[in-house]
Design an enzyme around this catalytic site. Structure first.
Site, short mmCIF file in Angstrom:
data_model
loop_
_atom_site.label_atom_id
_atom_site.label_comp_id
_atom_site.label_asym_id
_atom_site.label_seq_id
_atom_site.Cartn_x
_atom_site.Cartn_y
_atom_site.Cartn_z
N LYS A 80 0.80 -1.09 0.03
CA LYS A 80 0.17 -0.07 0.00
C LYS A 80 0.89 1.24 0.04
CE LYS A 80 -4.14 1.92 2.38
NZ LYS A 80 -4.95 1.68 3.76
N SER A 155 -10.19 1.57 2.67
CA SER A 155 -9.14 2.52 1.81
C SER A 155 -7.91 1.70 0.98
CB SER A 155 -8.44 3.58 2.49
OG SER A 155 -7.58 2.90 3.60
N SER A 179 -10.34 -0.48 6.53
CA SER A 179 -9.65 -0.30 5.39
C SER A 179 -8.96 -1.64 4.81
CB SER A 179 -8.63 0.53 5.50
OG SER A 179 -9.42 2.09 5.29
N1 GLN Z 1 -13.40 4.14 5.74
C1 GLN Z 1 -12.93 4.64 7.12
C2 GLN Z 1 -12.37 6.00 7.14
O1 GLN Z 1 -12.56 6.88 6.13
C3 GLN Z 1 -11.94 3.76 7.40
C4 GLN Z 1 -10.33 4.01 6.84
C5 GLN Z 1 -9.41 3.16 7.05
O2 GLN Z 1 -9.56 2.06 7.74
N2 GLN Z 1 -8.20 3.50 6.82
O3 GLN Z 1 -11.84 6.58 7.89
#
Ligand code: GLN
Length: 487
Positions: A80, A155, A179
């Site tokens: 990532k 994400s 995410s």
């Molecule tokens: N969807 C969640 C957010 O936007 C979690 C994101 C994540 O786990 N990095 O914060």
């Protein structure tokens, strides 16, 4: 596509050891696959071919000398793009870091390189890992390999899409509120968030430090178990990393789970689920019964507050973490500022995307004097209640199950202009981050449109071995994991 790319990472590692293919050939085959589909998919921000081929060469030299190799040596992995790999760009999919080249390796990167895992590229993500659909990347969207009109989840959308489409056998993601698990579910693969502190975050670009955790993606539970073993362990450079021995998770995968108490989270089995998701989870419950497990109903009364708690704490922490992007130390700097203050404000206004700005503003507000007690302190207190709910639940059950998400992958653009609808996709995943417990998403079938459905399995802190065991048994009771997106 080279047929070996369809195999699991563990099988690919064995094929190299058995000299069915060299690590260099396998890495090149991954790049051929990437060249074939990447235009349609958008999973990578950049490729790191030189670094990957150098690692593969080391594997082949060791094989030629008859030396022992680590299990995943030579198996292509996507990293990532919020984790540092020395000499490569680390952008967090943000304009503010568009040209930032890492001067050092993250601890997980060092571990991957020591285990001779070729890192094929830096995977696309929502800017600074903020989002659930990968549409917040400043560079390009990632498409779901099962249906290119749909989102891959976020994400870590690039990480999940690359593994689901066989561009890589493995990937790493970060999970602050879901995410890893959400994109794994939307892309039909396995994604796992370890216990908070299990994996060092040194070299991960911080989003919300009390919630962030790095974890593995693979097409099987066994692959994620093997990859977690590679990346976990204590690190003096991360004071939150736990000083505990690394476990051999794969050893307990096949333990009998007869008599295991599987808790079904009542609050996540409501009418809000899409009917196909509900059906798949009912089927999973039946599968666990057939495996000899005892099914118990579990209530997490404070789960309904988890999204509210998260969006106070995560935004507060990110407003502090992202203060370092000021145009001075590194990253983008505005071109026309008349004075220092204007340099700061213009740099940040031009460098950050809309979702990141929204979060910084929310977080700054929650932390401001006069509001701190009403929001931040309250959210911290509520977080303790969520943690207590889990402690109670694990007195009655060994693991908990739920859908990973109430719905399957949605169309690109469907929720892009409605942040609240987007935030709600994380209703099932966020509470595990608040409580610091491990969780994973494992394929649990398909909806009427052929889109993958994920089953979330949760375990108490540091019970990763139990978690993998319960998920592996479910995985092998079905053949969903063998189905690969036809792209
Ligand atoms: N969807 C969640 C957010 O936007 C979690 C994101 C994540 O786990 N990095 O914060």
């Amino acid at each position: 596509m080279n047929e070996l790319l369809r195999k699991s990472a563990t099988e690919q590692g064995l094929a190299i050891k058995n000299k069915e293919i060299s690590a260099t050939e396998l890495t090149k085959a991954a790049y051929e696959r990437i060249a074939e589909i990447e235009d349609k998919l958008g999973a990578f921000n950049s490729l790191t071919k030189e670094i990957a081929l150098e690692t593969a060469k080391k594997v082949d030299e060791k094989i030629a000398k008859g030396e022992e190799l680590p299990l995943l040596a030579g198996v292509p992995l996507a990293l990532k793009d919020n984790m540092n790999l020395k000499g490569s760009k680390t952008t967090a999919s943000s304009k503010i870091l568009e040209n930032f080249v890492s001067p050092f390796n993250a601890t997980i990167t060092e571990k991957l390189l020591n285990n001779l895992v070729p890192i094929v590229g830096k995977a696309n993500l929502d800017e600074f890992a903020m989002g659930s659909s990968n549409e917040n990347s400043a560079f390009k969207k990632v498409h779901n390999p099962w249906d290119l009109k749909k989102v891959p989840g976020g994400s870590s959308g690039g990480s999940a899409a690359s593994v689901a489409s066989c561009e890589a056998a493995l990937a790493l993601g970060s999970d602050t509120g879901g995410s890893i698990r959400l994109p794994a579910s939307f892309c039909g693969i396995v994604g796992m968030k370890p216990t908070y502190g299990r994996v060092s975050r040194y070299g991960l670009i911080a989003f919300a430090s009390s919630l962030d955790q790095i974890g593995p993606f693979g097409r099987t539970v066994e692959d994620t178990a093997n990859l977690l073993e590679v990346i976990s362990g204590h690190d003096p450079k991360d004071s939150t990393s736990l000083n505990l021995p690394v476990e051999h998770y794969a050893e307990s995968l096949n333990n009998d789970i007869k008599g295991m108490k599987v808790g079904v989270i009542k609050e996540l089995m409501t009418d809000a689920l899409s009917p196909d998701v509900a059906k798949a989870i009912e089927k999973a419950i039946e599968d666990y019964k057939k495996l000899g497990c005892e099914i118990v109903e579990i209530s997490l009364p404070n789960l309904k507050h988890s999204i509210g708690i998260y969006y106070i704490l995560a935004t507060a922490e990110c407003s502090s973490n992202l203060a370092r992007f000021d145009g001075v130390k590194y990253g983008y700097r505005t071109h026309d500022a008349k004075n220092l203050l204007e340099m700061y404000t213009k740099t940040r206004a031009e460098g950050f995307g809309p979702e990141v700005k929204r979060r910084i503003m929310l977080g700054t507000y929650a932390l401001s004097s006069g509001y701190y007690d009403a929001y931040y302190k309250k959210a911290q207190q509520m977080r303790a209640l969520v943690t207590q709910d889990f402690a109670e639940a694990f007195k009655k059950a060994d693991v908990l199950i739920s859908p990973t998400c109430p719905n399957t992958a949605f169309e690109l653009g469907a929720k892009a202009s409605d942040p609240l609808a987007m935030y709600l996709t994380d209703i099932a995943t966020i509470s595990a981050n608040l409580a610091g417990i491990p969780g994973l998403s494992v394929p649990a079938g398909f909806d009427r449109d052929g889109m993958p459905i994920g089953l979330q399995v949760l375990a108490p802190q540091l019970q990763e071995a139990r978690l993998f065991n319960a998920a592996h048994k479910f995985e092998r009771a079905n053949d969903y994991y063998l189905q690969i997106a036809n792209l």
